[in-house]
Design a protein around this motif. Structure first.
Motif, PDB file in Angstrom:
ATOM      1  N   THR A  77     -44.730  38.309 -14.476  1.00 29.97           N
ATOM      2  CA  THR A  77     -45.806  39.299 -14.463  1.00 29.97           C
ATOM      3  C   THR A  77     -46.198  39.600 -13.022  1.00 29.97           C
ATOM      4  O   THR A  77     -45.706  38.971 -12.087  1.00 29.97           O
ATOM      5  CB  THR A  77     -47.070  38.788 -15.195  1.00 29.97           C
ATOM      6  OG1 THR A  77     -47.688  37.777 -14.396  1.00 29.97           O
ATOM      7  CG2 THR A  77     -46.732  38.217 -16.556  1.00 29.97           C
TER       8      THR A  77
ATOM      9  N   THR B 247     -45.807  46.732 -26.701  1.00 31.32           N
ATOM     10  CA  THR B 247     -44.823  46.267 -25.724  1.00 31.32           C
ATOM     11  C   THR B 247     -45.227  44.950 -25.090  1.00 31.32           C
ATOM     12  O   THR B 247     -44.392  44.076 -24.832  1.00 31.32           O
ATOM     13  CB  THR B 247     -44.643  47.336 -24.617  1.00 31.32           C
ATOM     14  OG1 THR B 247     -44.256  48.571 -25.224  1.00 31.32           O
ATOM     15  CG2 THR B 247     -43.585  46.910 -23.614  1.00 31.32           C
ATOM     16  N   ALA B 248     -46.536  44.782 -24.827  1.00 31.87           N
ATOM     17  CA  ALA B 248     -47.018  43.559 -24.178  1.00 31.87           C
ATOM     18  C   ALA B 248     -47.234  42.424 -25.160  1.00 31.87           C
ATOM     19  O   ALA B 248     -47.590  41.320 -24.758  1.00 31.87           O
ATOM     20  CB  ALA B 248     -48.316  43.845 -23.429  1.00 31.87           C
TER      21      ALA B 248
ATOM     22  N   LYS C 256     -38.935  38.006 -21.841  1.00 32.49           N
ATOM     23  CA  LYS C 256     -39.947  39.030 -21.510  1.00 32.49           C
ATOM     24  C   LYS C 256     -40.902  38.458 -20.461  1.00 32.49           C
ATOM     25  O   LYS C 256     -40.805  38.769 -19.286  1.00 32.49           O
ATOM     26  CB  LYS C 256     -40.686  39.487 -22.765  1.00 32.49           C
ATOM     27  CG  LYS C 256     -39.797  40.175 -23.801  1.00 32.49           C
ATOM     28  CD  LYS C 256     -40.613  40.607 -25.001  1.00 32.49           C
ATOM     29  CE  LYS C 256     -39.763  41.341 -26.032  1.00 32.49           C
ATOM     30  NZ  LYS C 256     -38.831  40.430 -26.748  1.00 32.49           N
ATOM     31  N   PHE C 257     -41.832  37.604 -20.916  1.00 33.94           N
ATOM     32  CA  PHE C 257     -42.748  36.963 -19.975  1.00 33.94           C
ATOM     33  C   PHE C 257     -42.150  35.678 -19.378  1.00 33.94           C
ATOM     34  O   PHE C 257     -42.564  35.232 -18.318  1.00 33.94           O
ATOM     35  CB  PHE C 257     -44.070  36.634 -20.663  1.00 33.94           C
ATOM     36  CG  PHE C 257     -44.917  37.847 -20.944  1.00 33.94           C
ATOM     37  CD1 PHE C 257     -45.734  38.384 -19.965  1.00 33.94           C
ATOM     38  CD2 PHE C 257     -44.888  38.468 -22.181  1.00 33.94           C
ATOM     39  CE1 PHE C 257     -46.524  39.501 -20.204  1.00 33.94           C
ATOM     40  CE2 PHE C 257     -45.671  39.583 -22.445  1.00 33.94           C
ATOM     41  CZ  PHE C 257     -46.486  40.103 -21.451  1.00 33.94           C
TER      42      PHE C 257
ATOM     43  N   LYS D  72     -40.039  44.565 -16.276  1.00 40.03           N
ATOM     44  CA  LYS D  72     -38.821  44.912 -17.013  1.00 40.03           C
ATOM     45  C   LYS D  72     -37.617  45.015 -16.070  1.00 40.03           C
ATOM     46  O   LYS D  72     -37.767  45.111 -14.855  1.00 40.03           O
ATOM     47  CB  LYS D  72     -39.024  46.230 -17.754  1.00 40.03           C
ATOM     48  CG  LYS D  72     -40.140  46.196 -18.788  1.00 40.03           C
ATOM     49  CD  LYS D  72     -40.288  47.538 -19.479  1.00 40.03           C
ATOM     50  CE  LYS D  72     -41.337  47.504 -20.570  1.00 40.03           C
ATOM     51  NZ  LYS D  72     -42.685  47.231 -20.048  1.00 40.03           N
TER      52      LYS D  72
ATOM     53  N   TYR E 273     -51.318  39.512 -17.730  1.00 41.10           N
ATOM     54  CA  TYR E 273     -50.363  39.606 -18.832  1.00 41.10           C
ATOM     55  C   TYR E 273     -50.491  40.920 -19.596  1.00 41.10           C
ATOM     56  O   TYR E 273     -50.138  40.991 -20.775  1.00 41.10           O
ATOM     57  CB  TYR E 273     -50.544  38.401 -19.761  1.00 41.10           C
ATOM     58  CG  TYR E 273     -50.214  37.099 -19.071  1.00 41.10           C
ATOM     59  CD1 TYR E 273     -48.963  36.516 -19.197  1.00 41.10           C
ATOM     60  CD2 TYR E 273     -51.151  36.466 -18.242  1.00 41.10           C
ATOM     61  CE1 TYR E 273     -48.649  35.333 -18.547  1.00 41.10           C
ATOM     62  CE2 TYR E 273     -50.851  35.283 -17.588  1.00 41.10           C
ATOM     63  CZ  TYR E 273     -49.601  34.718 -17.741  1.00 41.10           C
ATOM     64  OH  TYR E 273     -49.291  33.550 -17.078  1.00 41.10           O
ATOM     65  N   ASP E 274     -50.973  41.946 -18.907  1.00 43.40           N
ATOM     66  CA  ASP E 274     -51.063  43.261 -19.527  1.00 43.40           C
ATOM     67  C   ASP E 274     -49.674  43.854 -19.734  1.00 43.40           C
ATOM     68  O   ASP E 274     -49.487  44.761 -20.546  1.00 43.40           O
ATOM     69  CB  ASP E 274     -51.912  44.198 -18.653  1.00 43.40           C
ATOM     70  CG  ASP E 274     -52.515  45.339 -19.452  1.00 43.40           C
ATOM     71  OD1 ASP E 274     -52.947  45.083 -20.590  1.00 43.40           O
ATOM     72  OD2 ASP E 274     -52.549  46.473 -18.945  1.00 43.40           O
ATOM     73  N   ALA E 275     -48.696  43.352 -18.983  1.00 43.13           N
ATOM     74  CA  ALA E 275     -47.302  43.791 -19.121  1.00 43.13           C
ATOM     75  C   ALA E 275     -46.412  42.778 -18.423  1.00 43.13           C
ATOM     76  O   ALA E 275     -46.874  41.991 -17.593  1.00 43.13           O
ATOM     77  CB  ALA E 275     -47.106  45.179 -18.508  1.00 43.13           C
ATOM     78  N   TYR E 276     -45.136  42.785 -18.771  1.00 45.33           N
ATOM     79  CA  TYR E 276     -44.163  41.963 -18.062  1.00 45.33           C
ATOM     80  C   TYR E 276     -43.269  42.875 -17.229  1.00 45.33           C
ATOM     81  O   TYR E 276     -43.204  44.089 -17.452  1.00 45.33           O
ATOM     82  CB  TYR E 276     -43.334  41.118 -19.027  1.00 45.33           C
ATOM     83  CG  TYR E 276     -42.619  41.898 -20.106  1.00 45.33           C
ATOM     84  CD1 TYR E 276     -41.347  42.437 -19.894  1.00 45.33           C
ATOM     85  CD2 TYR E 276     -43.210  42.094 -21.359  1.00 45.33           C
ATOM     86  CE1 TYR E 276     -40.695  43.157 -20.878  1.00 45.33           C
ATOM     87  CE2 TYR E 276     -42.563  42.812 -22.356  1.00 45.33           C
ATOM     88  CZ  TYR E 276     -41.307  43.341 -22.112  1.00 45.33           C
ATOM     89  OH  TYR E 276     -40.664  44.063 -23.078  1.00 45.33           O
TER      90      TYR E 276
ATOM     91  N   LYS F 292     -49.510  41.828 -27.729  1.00 42.27           N
ATOM     92  CA  LYS F 292     -50.886  41.340 -27.803  1.00 42.27           C
ATOM     93  C   LYS F 292     -51.320  41.190 -29.255  1.00 42.27           C
ATOM     94  O   LYS F 292     -50.871  41.933 -30.126  1.00 42.27           O
ATOM     95  CB  LYS F 292     -51.828  42.323 -27.099  1.00 42.27           C
ATOM     96  CG  LYS F 292     -51.556  42.508 -25.620  1.00 42.27           C
ATOM     97  CD  LYS F 292     -52.512  43.539 -25.038  1.00 42.27           C
ATOM     98  CE  LYS F 292     -52.227  43.783 -23.564  1.00 42.27           C
ATOM     99  NZ  LYS F 292     -53.134  44.781 -22.972  1.00 42.27           N
TER     100      LYS F 292
END
Length: 333
Positions: free
Chosen positions: A153, A236-237, A107-108, A162, A157-160, A239
């Protein structure tokens, strides 16, 4: 590769503006002590190291506090031990999963990279007594800078990202601590409005968040790995549950800023501000407007205003035109 303090991706970083800000301050302000109240990357304090006897860095993020300690604390460390540890980290192969690979792998970070990141973080925790405090800070900060360089990212890191093949790219490299022998370095992790009731540096630099994007959420992986409590993660992220949230990212921001300025005990106030109030995104809209800043600062002292054209970093689709960075410089009554 060796990491300097500015070698990280950070929303709102003043790295490209730091020389301009430095010149404005040293040409218009006089004093022996400097406080960076919302220090962020720490780049402004770094630029001021040769200018003031006392430098005070403050931020509410655990990861930023750790990074300041690694770069600025005046303490001895064994560089040969650090190099030996670096080489050990880079030469090991980790095949077992851990907290990082189970949550962030593919993911990240790639699965292999996330296994190594998780192993290194656990190693530092288990073997902390084998290192001095300064050595531990350097190694943990080096881990943060090393994985931030290769994270999947757009800069936070609010999202990776995809639908992308994530290759193994992680390499552990050391940060470069700074010589602070000539300075009294103060590092704190406090909410700004509480800190200013007990601090009295001559010059206070203020660069708060101005929109609803909480930095503790933007950089949740840095916070998670720094604290190493291994919390349950959501969404999804991935957290953790919200904590360490700033009122400057809420509708109460104007009230918070006014309260802060009223409490300040100093000779000069420098406020950084950028004009993202025309954003198409609600989360990017300024919570404090330009005229609000002027009106609040005018009650505290004589205000000078400086501006420079500056391209605002934006990972979304909003196109900021005629964007400027402002500096409000106040000589306190």
């Amino acid at each position: 590769m060796i990491y300097n303090i500015w070698n990280r991706r950070y929303t709102g970083s003043k790295y490209k503006l730091s020389n301009w800000i430095k010149e404005l301050i040293i040409n218009n302000c006089y004093g022996d002590s400097f406080c960076d109240l919302f220090a962020g990357t720490g780049i402004i304090s770094y630029k001021m190291l040769e200018q003031y006897k006392t430098i005070h860095l403050n931020d509410i993020l655990f990861s930023n506090e750790l990074i300041y300690k690694a770069f600025f604390y005046n303490a001895e460390y064994d560089i040969n031990k650090l190099i030996y540890t670096k080489n050990y980290f880079n030469n090991i192969e980790i095949n077992d999963d851990n907290y990082i690979s189970n949550n962030f792998g593919n993911k990240f970070f790639s699965v292999n990279d996330s296994r190594k990141i998780g192993y290194i973080r656990e190693y530092l925790e288990i073997n902390r007594n084998d290192f001095s405090d300064k050595e531990y800070y350097i190694l943990l900060a080096s881990l943060i800078y090393s994985f931030d360089k290769i994270a999947n990212t757009v800069g936070h890191y609010d999202a990776y990202i995809k639908n992308k093949e994530i290759k193994d790219k992680f390499e552990f490299n050391l940060i470069k601590p700074y010589n602070t022998n000539m300075n009294n370095i103060i590092i704190s992790r406090k909410y700004a409005n509480e800190l200013v009731t007990t601090t009295n540096e001559d010059i206070i630099y203020i660069d708060p968040p101005y929109n609803s994007r909480q930095y503790s959420r933007f950089y949740h992986i840095l916070e998670n790995i720094t604290m190493w409590k291994k919390p349950k993660l959501f969404g999804t992220a991935l957290k953790p549950a919200p904590e360490n949230m700033s009122n400057y990212c809420r509708n109460s921001a104007k009230k918070e800023f006014n309260d802060l300025i009223e409490k300040l005990n100093c000779k000069y106030i420098i406020v950084s501000y950028n004009n993202t109030y025309n954003s198409k995104s609600k989360s990017s809209e300024n919570k404090i407007l330009y005229n609000d800043i002027i009106n609040i600062l005018n009650n505290k002292g004589k205000v000078k205003i400086f501006d420079i054209d500056y391209k605002f970093f934006n990972a979304g689709k909003t196109n900021f035109t005629n964007h400027k960075e402002f500096i409000f410089l106040v000589k306190v009554f």
